[in-house]
Motif scaffolding. Sequence first.
Motif, short mmCIF file in Angstrom:
data_model
loop_
_atom_site.label_atom_id
_atom_site.label_comp_id
_atom_site.label_asym_id
_atom_site.label_seq_id
_atom_site.Cartn_x
_atom_site.Cartn_y
_atom_site.Cartn_z
N SER A 5 44.12 75.49 4.45
CA SER A 5 42.92 76.36 3.98
C SER A 5 43.43 77.01 2.39
O SER A 5 44.10 76.81 2.12
CB SER A 5 42.75 77.81 5.13
N CYS A 6 42.00 77.77 2.30
CA CYS A 6 42.43 78.47 0.78
C CYS A 6 42.48 80.79 0.95
O CYS A 6 41.77 80.40 1.76
CB CYS A 6 40.27 78.18 -0.04
N TYR A 7 42.69 80.88 -0.12
CA TYR A 7 42.96 82.07 0.26
C TYR A 7 42.08 82.90 -0.52
O TYR A 7 41.54 82.27 -1.62
CB TYR A 7 43.94 82.31 0.37
N VAL A 8 41.54 84.00 -0.42
CA VAL A 8 40.73 84.74 -1.63
C VAL A 8 41.73 86.41 -1.73
O VAL A 8 41.92 86.77 -0.23
CB VAL A 8 39.51 85.05 -1.11
N MET A 9 41.78 87.21 -2.23
CA MET A 9 41.96 88.67 -2.20
C MET A 9 41.17 88.99 -2.95
O MET A 9 41.52 89.04 -4.37
CB MET A 9 43.60 88.55 -3.03
N ASN A 10 40.43 90.95 -2.38
CA ASN A 10 39.60 91.16 -3.15
C ASN A 10 39.99 92.40 -3.14
O ASN A 10 40.40 93.23 -2.19
CB ASN A 10 38.24 91.28 -2.47
#
Length: 98
Positions: free
Chosen positions: A20-25
């Motif tokens: 999977s890919c990850y995203v932090m906002n």
Amino acid sequence: MKKILSTVSILILMSFALSSCYVMNHTVGEGAKGNTEVVQRQWYVLWGLVPLNDVSTASMAGGAEDYNIEVKQSFVDAIIGAFTGAVTIAPRTVTVTK
């Protein structure tokens, strides 16, 4: 031989299905007021322990007080990492929206 091929096929399918890919906002101030984006790629060695370059989100924001920061490992980063991972180099993308 057939059992080995079956096991290897299952492992390959699981590696694709479970990756999977990850995203932090992050929101700074009241968040982005417009849609101007500044994008830089951040590089790490030793599987993400030591940064190779300095990506400063404050300088990417250019003095703005309200902006969003998105740090992610995209599909492109995963492809690059597949080739550079042998020498323990891993990329990630940093996007600042003002």
